[in-house]
Motif scaffolding. Sequence first.
Motif, mmCIF file in Angstrom:
data_model
loop_
_atom_site.group_PDB
_atom_site.id
_atom_site.type_symbol
_atom_site.label_atom_id
_atom_site.label_comp_id
_atom_site.label_asym_id
_atom_site.label_seq_id
_atom_site.Cartn_x
_atom_site.Cartn_y
_atom_site.Cartn_z
ATOM 1 N N ARG A 138 0.827 -1.212 0.000
ATOM 2 C CA ARG A 138 0.000 0.000 0.000
ATOM 3 C C ARG A 138 0.860 1.260 0.000
ATOM 4 N NH1 ARG A 138 -4.731 -2.091 4.168
ATOM 5 N NH2 ARG A 138 -5.937 -3.161 2.562
ATOM 6 N N GLU A 139 2.071 1.155 0.522
ATOM 7 C CA GLU A 139 3.013 2.278 0.515
ATOM 8 C C GLU A 139 3.864 2.308 -0.750
ATOM 9 O OE1 GLU A 139 5.289 1.852 4.116
ATOM 10 O OE2 GLU A 139 3.532 2.102 5.393
ATOM 11 N N GLY A 140 3.656 1.335 -1.651
ATOM 12 C CA GLY A 140 4.444 1.256 -2.876
ATOM 13 C C GLY A 140 5.854 0.753 -2.657
ATOM 14 N N LYS A 141 6.116 0.091 -1.549
ATOM 15 C CA LYS A 141 7.453 -0.378 -1.193
ATOM 16 C C LYS A 141 7.596 -1.873 -1.513
ATOM 17 C CE LYS A 141 7.996 3.063 2.447
ATOM 18 N NZ LYS A 141 8.180 3.281 3.895
ATOM 19 N N TYR A 142 7.492 -2.178 -2.798
ATOM 20 C CA TYR A 142 7.492 -3.582 -3.224
ATOM 21 C C TYR A 142 8.849 -4.255 -2.982
ATOM 22 C CZ TYR A 142 3.159 -2.054 -5.367
ATOM 23 O OH TYR A 142 1.908 -1.534 -5.575
ATOM 24 N N GLU A 143 9.927 -3.591 -3.353
ATOM 25 C CA GLU A 143 11.246 -4.217 -3.155
ATOM 26 C C GLU A 143 11.582 -4.320 -1.667
ATOM 27 O OE1 GLU A 143 15.860 -3.687 -4.490
ATOM 28 O OE2 GLU A 143 14.325 -3.320 -6.013
ATOM 29 N N ASP A 144 11.171 -3.355 -0.868
ATOM 30 C CA ASP A 144 11.352 -3.461 0.584
ATOM 31 C C ASP A 144 10.621 -4.686 1.120
ATOM 32 O OD1 ASP A 144 12.829 -1.117 0.531
ATOM 33 O OD2 ASP A 144 11.240 0.122 1.394
ATOM 34 N N ALA A 145 9.416 -4.918 0.614
ATOM 35 C CA ALA A 145 8.642 -6.087 1.027
ATOM 36 C C ALA A 145 9.373 -7.374 0.667
ATOM 37 C CB ALA A 145 7.257 -6.062 0.378
ATOM 38 N N GLN A 146 9.909 -7.416 -0.544
ATOM 39 C CA GLN A 146 10.646 -8.613 -0.967
ATOM 40 C C GLN A 146 11.878 -8.825 -0.098
ATOM 41 O OE1 GLN A 146 11.127 -7.273 -4.959
ATOM 42 N NE2 GLN A 146 9.221 -8.217 -5.670
ATOM 43 N N ARG A 147 12.603 -7.762 0.156
ATOM 44 C CA ARG A 147 13.824 -7.859 0.955
ATOM 45 C C ARG A 147 13.520 -8.369 2.367
ATOM 46 N NH1 ARG A 147 15.438 -3.219 -0.199
ATOM 47 N NH2 ARG A 147 16.778 -3.850 -1.895
ATOM 48 N N GLU A 148 12.442 -7.879 2.937
ATOM 49 C CA GLU A 148 12.091 -8.214 4.318
ATOM 50 C C GLU A 148 11.396 -9.566 4.461
ATOM 51 O OE1 GLU A 148 8.990 -6.518 7.684
ATOM 52 O OE2 GLU A 148 9.930 -5.069 6.336
ATOM 53 N N LEU A 149 10.535 -9.909 3.499
ATOM 54 C CA LEU A 149 9.606 -11.018 3.700
ATOM 55 C C LEU A 149 9.871 -12.262 2.866
ATOM 56 C CD1 LEU A 149 6.349 -8.859 3.762
ATOM 57 C CD2 LEU A 149 7.618 -9.751 5.736
ATOM 58 N N TYR A 150 10.701 -12.163 1.832
ATOM 59 C CA TYR A 150 10.887 -13.282 0.907
ATOM 60 C C TYR A 150 12.116 -14.111 1.256
ATOM 61 C CZ TYR A 150 7.424 -11.502 -2.443
ATOM 62 O OH TYR A 150 6.270 -11.103 -3.071
ATOM 63 N N ALA A 151 12.034 -15.405 0.979
ATOM 64 C CA ALA A 151 13.167 -16.316 1.102
ATOM 65 C C ALA A 151 14.097 -16.124 -0.096
ATOM 66 C CB ALA A 151 12.680 -17.765 1.147
ATOM 67 N N ASP A 152 15.363 -16.429 0.092
ATOM 68 C CA ASP A 152 16.344 -16.293 -0.992
ATOM 69 C C ASP A 152 15.999 -17.148 -2.207
ATOM 70 O OD1 ASP A 152 17.856 -14.455 0.432
ATOM 71 O OD2 ASP A 152 19.234 -15.969 1.220
ATOM 72 N N ASP A 153 15.307 -18.282 -1.978
ATOM 73 C CA ASP A 153 14.986 -19.196 -3.073
ATOM 74 C C ASP A 153 13.528 -19.062 -3.539
ATOM 75 O OD1 ASP A 153 13.843 -20.287 -0.784
ATOM 76 O OD2 ASP A 153 14.450 -22.349 -1.238
ATOM 77 N N ALA A 154 12.895 -17.944 -3.240
ATOM 78 C CA ALA A 154 11.494 -17.726 -3.629
ATOM 79 C C ALA A 154 11.332 -17.771 -5.147
ATOM 80 C CB ALA A 154 11.004 -16.384 -3.093
ATOM 81 N N VAL A 155 10.123 -18.122 -5.574
ATOM 82 C CA VAL A 155 9.788 -18.128 -6.994
ATOM 83 C C VAL A 155 8.609 -17.202 -7.233
ATOM 84 C CG1 VAL A 155 10.683 -20.448 -7.427
ATOM 85 C CG2 VAL A 155 8.283 -20.150 -6.828
ATOM 86 N N SER A 156 8.555 -16.644 -8.451
ATOM 87 C CA SER A 156 7.492 -15.746 -8.869
ATOM 88 C C SER A 156 6.938 -16.264 -10.187
ATOM 89 C CB SER A 156 8.050 -14.323 -9.042
ATOM 90 O OG SER A 156 7.053 -13.443 -9.481
ATOM 91 N N ILE A 157 5.640 -16.543 -10.216
ATOM 92 C CA ILE A 157 5.013 -17.205 -11.363
ATOM 93 C C ILE A 157 3.949 -16.291 -11.977
ATOM 94 C CG2 ILE A 157 3.755 -19.255 -12.152
ATOM 95 C CD1 ILE A 157 6.521 -19.878 -10.931
ATOM 96 N N GLU A 158 4.042 -16.089 -13.294
ATOM 97 C CA GLU A 158 3.069 -15.322 -14.062
ATOM 98 C C GLU A 158 2.135 -16.290 -14.787
ATOM 99 O OE1 GLU A 158 2.778 -11.969 -14.122
ATOM 100 O OE2 GLU A 158 4.534 -11.659 -12.860
ATOM 101 N N PRO A 159 0.996 -15.793 -15.294
ATOM 102 C CA PRO A 159 0.074 -16.665 -16.029
ATOM 103 C C PRO A 159 0.687 -17.199 -17.323
ATOM 104 C CG PRO A 159 -0.970 -14.560 -15.497
ATOM 105 C CD PRO A 159 0.474 -14.436 -15.163
ATOM 106 N N ASP A 160 0.154 -18.305 -17.798
ATOM 107 C CA ASP A 160 0.534 -18.838 -19.109
ATOM 108 C C ASP A 160 -0.007 -17.920 -20.196
ATOM 109 O OD1 ASP A 160 1.763 -21.075 -17.992
ATOM 110 O OD2 ASP A 160 -0.074 -22.288 -18.094
ATOM 111 N N GLY A 161 0.641 -17.957 -21.351
ATOM 112 C CA GLY A 161 0.141 -17.238 -22.517
ATOM 113 C C GLY A 161 0.518 -15.776 -22.591
ATOM 114 N N LEU A 162 1.561 -15.378 -21.886
ATOM 115 C CA LEU A 162 1.994 -13.983 -21.958
ATOM 116 C C LEU A 162 2.572 -13.683 -23.335
ATOM 117 C CD1 LEU A 162 3.765 -13.565 -18.498
ATOM 118 C CD2 LEU A 162 1.527 -12.714 -19.161
ATOM 119 N N PRO A 163 2.404 -12.455 -23.818
ATOM 120 C CA PRO A 163 2.959 -12.111 -25.133
ATOM 121 C C PRO A 163 4.478 -12.027 -25.088
ATOM 122 C CG PRO A 163 1.998 -10.180 -24.086
ATOM 123 C CD PRO A 163 1.670 -11.357 -23.208
ATOM 124 N N PRO A 164 5.149 -12.126 -26.231
ATOM 125 C CA PRO A 164 6.604 -11.998 -26.276
ATOM 126 C C PRO A 164 7.034 -10.660 -25.668
ATOM 127 C CG PRO A 164 5.767 -12.743 -28.395
ATOM 128 C CD PRO A 164 4.574 -12.377 -27.552
#
Length: 123
Positions: free
Chosen positions: A15-41
């Motif tokens: 909500r504060e727009g601090k996405y990278e801060d959130a990742q740094r604080e809350l994510y594991a080093d081996d986290a994965v991020s998955i997008e939907p199938d069928g994305l354009p090139p």
Amino acid sequence: MNTETIAKRLVELCREGKYEDAQRELYADDAVSIEPDGLPPGALGNAQGLAAIYEKGRQFSAMVEAVHGGSVSEPVIADNWFSIALAMDVTMKGRGRMNMSEICVYRVRDGKIVHEQFFYDVG
């Protein structure tokens, strides 16, 4: 931290727009991020590992010309999983203004987010 604490902190930082801060604080080093199938090139795809997730976020930010508004829902929590609804009103470079809306699902293990997956209409 437990799942509820992590979910509420993620919502607060997003909500504060601090996405990278959130990742740094809350994510594991081996986290994965998955997008939907069928994305354009050329679309941002999946990422494995925190460094790749940071880079994916930076690439997205570089495509945004202006942020006009947005919202992040309260989390819905089930054991080690939680979800939020995320909406953004943005102007994308070369693509104009658009409203983006998605459901974001997260898995928590050992006090860190290890998996994020985004659900939205492609195209």
